[in-house]
Design a protein around this motif. Structure first.
Motif, PDB file in Angstrom:
ATOM      1  N   THR A  24       0.866  -1.304   0.033  1.00  0.00           N
ATOM      2  CA  THR A  24      -0.043  -0.009  -0.071  1.00  0.00           C
ATOM      3  C   THR A  24       0.803   1.345  -0.001  1.00  0.00           C
ATOM      4  O   THR A  24       1.638   1.293   0.842  1.00  0.00           O
ATOM      5  CB  THR A  24      -0.875   0.195   1.306  1.00  0.00           C
ATOM      6  N   VAL A  25       0.545   2.134  -0.953  1.00  0.00           N
ATOM      7  CA  VAL A  25       1.349   3.312  -0.987  1.00  0.00           C
ATOM      8  C   VAL A  25       0.385   4.572  -0.825  1.00  0.00           C
ATOM      9  O   VAL A  25      -0.709   4.573  -1.667  1.00  0.00           O
ATOM     10  CB  VAL A  25       1.821   3.512  -2.627  1.00  0.00           C
ATOM     11  N   ALA A  26       0.657   5.491   0.208  1.00  0.00           N
ATOM     12  CA  ALA A  26      -0.140   6.281   0.587  1.00  0.00           C
ATOM     13  C   ALA A  26       0.341   8.174  -0.032  1.00  0.00           C
ATOM     14  O   ALA A  26       1.704   8.020   0.199  1.00  0.00           O
ATOM     15  CB  ALA A  26      -0.307   6.424   1.898  1.00  0.00           C
ATOM     16  N   PHE A  27      -0.597   8.863  -0.235  1.00  0.00           N
ATOM     17  CA  PHE A  27      -0.023  10.066  -1.052  1.00  0.00           C
ATOM     18  C   PHE A  27      -0.650  11.183  -0.285  1.00  0.00           C
ATOM     19  O   PHE A  27      -1.856  11.073   0.543  1.00  0.00           O
ATOM     20  CB  PHE A  27      -0.594  10.271  -2.266  1.00  0.00           C
ATOM     21  N   SER A  28      -0.247  12.177   0.057  1.00  0.00           N
ATOM     22  CA  SER A  28      -0.328  13.554   0.542  1.00  0.00           C
ATOM     23  C   SER A  28       0.197  14.579   0.047  1.00  0.00           C
ATOM     24  O   SER A  28       1.157  14.732  -0.385  1.00  0.00           O
ATOM     25  CB  SER A  28      -0.329  13.544   1.994  1.00  0.00           C
ATOM     26  N   GLN A  38      -6.142   8.326  -2.966  1.00  0.00           N
ATOM     27  CA  GLN A  38      -5.038   8.945  -1.844  1.00  0.00           C
ATOM     28  C   GLN A  38      -4.074   7.940  -1.530  1.00  0.00           C
ATOM     29  O   GLN A  38      -2.948   7.962  -0.982  1.00  0.00           O
ATOM     30  CB  GLN A  38      -5.601   9.641  -0.705  1.00  0.00           C
ATOM     31  N   SER A  39      -4.464   6.521  -1.705  1.00  0.00           N
ATOM     32  CA  SER A  39      -3.823   5.169  -1.579  1.00  0.00           C
ATOM     33  C   SER A  39      -4.003   4.202  -2.528  1.00  0.00           C
ATOM     34  O   SER A  39      -5.127   4.127  -3.021  1.00  0.00           O
ATOM     35  CB  SER A  39      -3.952   4.807   0.070  1.00  0.00           C
ATOM     36  N   ALA A  92       4.637  10.748  -0.966  1.00  0.00           N
ATOM     37  CA  ALA A  92       4.195   9.473  -0.861  1.00  0.00           C
ATOM     38  C   ALA A  92       5.201   8.456   0.087  1.00  0.00           C
ATOM     39  O   ALA A  92       6.269   8.738   0.405  1.00  0.00           O
ATOM     40  CB  ALA A  92       4.340   8.917  -2.255  1.00  0.00           C
ATOM     41  N   ALA A 121       5.198   4.149   1.594  1.00  0.00           N
ATOM     42  CA  ALA A 121       4.863   2.922   1.597  1.00  0.00           C
ATOM     43  C   ALA A 121       5.448   1.976   2.929  1.00  0.00           C
ATOM     44  O   ALA A 121       6.411   1.442   2.641  1.00  0.00           O
ATOM     45  CB  ALA A 121       5.216   2.073   0.450  1.00  0.00           C
TER      46      ALA A 121
END
Length: 229
Positions: free
Chosen positions: A172-176, A187-188, A214, A216
């Motif tokens: 899982t890669v999360a962005f903000s 957003q993920s 980003a 992970a």
């Protein structure tokens, strides 16, 4: 006195044959070979991304006391370390004495081991290496320019890799957004078979440099830049 007729002699002989065969030392019982050893045919010392299916099936062979392959022997597979699973868990050897199973590695360990066992013989141990996430990289989309409030022309693509640049799926890669406003959608996301995720970045209303980050799991955060004009 009459001599015995030939037919009477033959009858007496055939009557005596079973008794002769039953006499101790006159018969020999041939025992069927029993399972004596398990050997590894293929599937040992593989490597793949942790949590994924190994590319080559595990194949073991059962050998009998005469050294020849032996069929109809149940062989069971059990994971010792690393988690993961083997399918099927038990297989009966075929006419070549072989059994086949697929090994899916556990999700987070480099050291992975399993055993193959059969009744009355020593088990065999197979090992594999799980490649765990090591890098979070920008594959495309960094340093683009677009109008303020507009979506970037090229999607942002990030890639998760392990040792030897092996793609790591299922991460899982999360962005903000760090500056400039705007939004990233989704957003993920979870990495695909290539270890990649793709997202769309719509810039905020301010002109100038805009930043997003980003991460992970334990990797990152890393920065992604764009310019609004």
């Amino acid at each position: 006195m009459r001599s015995p007729r030939p037919t009477h002699l033959l009858a007496a002989l055939f009557t005596a044959v079973p008794a002769l065969l039953a006499f101790p030392g006159c018969t020999k019982t041939v025992e069927a070979p029993a399972a004596a050893r398990l050997t590894i045919v293929q599937g040992h010392l593989q490597s793949a991304a942790a949590g994924t299916l190994l590319p080559t099936a595990v194949v073991l062979r059962v050998l009998g006391t005469d050294g020849a392959p032996i069929g109809k022997i149940p062989v069971s597979f059990n994971v010792l370390a690393g988690g993961g699973s083997v399918d099927p868990g038990t297989v009966v050897s075929d006419a070549n004495g072989e059994v086949k199973a697929r090994w899916t590695l556990g999700p987070s360990s480099q050291v992975q081991t399993m055993t193959g066992t059969a009744p009355g013989v020593d088990p065999v141990v197979l090992s594999a290496t799980g490649i765990v996430p090591g890098d979070l990289l920008i594959a495309q989309g960094n340093n683009q320019t677009a109008k303020a409030g507009a979506a970037l022309t090229v999607q942002i693509v990030l890639r998760v890799t392990g040792g030897s640049n092996v793609a790591i799926p299922g991460q899982t890669v999360a962005f903000s957004i760090s500056s400039g406003g705007g939004s990233i959608s989704p957003q993920s996301a979870v990495t695909n078979a290539l270890g990649e995720v793709s997202v769309k970045w719509t810039l905020g209303p301010q002109t100038g440099l805009q930043m997003a980050t980003a991460s992970a799991g334990m990797l990152g955060p890393i920065s992604i830049a764009a310019v609004a004009n």
